[in-house]
Design an enzyme around this catalytic site. Structure first.
Site, mmCIF file in Angstrom:
data_model
loop_
_atom_site.group_PDB
_atom_site.id
_atom_site.type_symbol
_atom_site.label_atom_id
_atom_site.label_comp_id
_atom_site.label_asym_id
_atom_site.label_seq_id
_atom_site.Cartn_x
_atom_site.Cartn_y
_atom_site.Cartn_z
ATOM 1 N N SER A 23 -36.022 74.063 -2.132
ATOM 2 C CA SER A 23 -36.564 73.689 -1.133
ATOM 3 C C SER A 23 -35.506 73.770 0.003
ATOM 4 C CB SER A 23 -37.005 72.149 -1.284
ATOM 5 O OG SER A 23 -37.657 71.930 -2.448
ATOM 6 N N GLN A 24 -36.217 73.453 1.151
ATOM 7 C CA GLN A 24 -35.512 73.419 2.549
ATOM 8 C C GLN A 24 -34.507 72.169 2.560
ATOM 9 O OE1 GLN A 24 -38.293 73.150 5.387
ATOM 10 N NE2 GLN A 24 -36.826 72.740 7.141
#
Ligand code: SAH
Length: 216
Positions: free
Chosen positions: A63-64
């Site tokens: 994920s970011q």
């Protein structure tokens, strides 16, 4: 670009998180302490501190960083907490959780990812994390209750089987919405015998799929 993950890059990383509104000092410290470059593909190491999701094995994503920090902040973790994560992926989010919680159980449906995450987390000394190969949509009954549950794969709706595992004042955070498209991060808080629901921000996660993944 050559890989350079030295201090300037990490300072910019912290700055970007603060600028986007992350203010919890313990969360920022955990984000500083966990080396994201250890969780991405070798070819992506130069991009490890950019605020973007990256591809990992098995067609999945890490994920970011902003989303990892945001979800972690929303969990209001304490050292006494027992946390369940569904969707180990690279193990990065689990490493962040391990710095802030007491015990972390993270579940992944791809054996390749679960094994790689387990060895990374071991190498980094995250010894309060257990990585389990399994289906987070259909967990064994004997796992008990959790103070916090974090789902990092998109679900069309929140299964009762998960909210039922939330202890008193427990918090669950999950991306809810269509499998391919934009989901909303939803926070469920157990209040007495009821559940409170709050919609947080829009996000994009890979889908939560049933069963252990078949791999070649
Ligand atoms: N938290 C991860 C990123 C999650 S990507 C990180 O920090 O890197 C979502 C992950 O959820 C993928 O690895 C996917 O295989 C896994 N997943 C999807 N459905 C699942 C399920 N039912 N049970 C367990 N893991 C699941």
């Amino acid at each position: 670009m050559p890989a350079k993950n030295g201090p300037p890059e990490k300072m910019l990383f912290q700055l970007a998180l603060r600028r986007r509104g992350i203010s919890d000092q313990a969360v920022l410290r955990a984000m500083e302490e966990v080396p994201r470059e250890a969780f991405v593909a070798n070819a992506d190491r130069a991009d490890a501190y950019r605020d973007s999701a990256l591809g990992i094995a098995c067609g999945q994503t890490i994920s970011q960083p902003f989303v990892v920090a945001y979800m972690t902040e929303q969990l209001h973790l304490q050292k006494s907490h027992r946390v369940l994560e569904i969707g180990t992926g690279s193990g990065y989010q689990a490493a962040i959780l391990s710095h802030l919680a007491g015990q972390v159980l993270t579940v992944e449906r791809f054996r390749t990812l679960a094994d790689a995450a387990r060895s990374r987390l071991e190498t980094l000394g995250c010894d309060n994390v257990e990585v389990m190969l399994g289906d987070g949509l259909n967990l064994p009954a004997n796992l008990g209750e959790f103070d916090r549950i974090l789902v990092t794969a998109a679900m069309v709706q929140i299964p009762d089987s998960l909210t039922e595992r939330l202890g008193p004042d427990g918090i669950l955070i999950a991306p809810i919405g269509p499998h391919h498209g934009v989901q909303t991060l939803v926070r469920i808080t157990r209040k007495g015998s009821g559940l409170e629901r709050k919609e947080l921000v829009d996000v994009r996660f890979v889908p939560a799929l049933p069963g252990i993944a078949r791999e070649l």
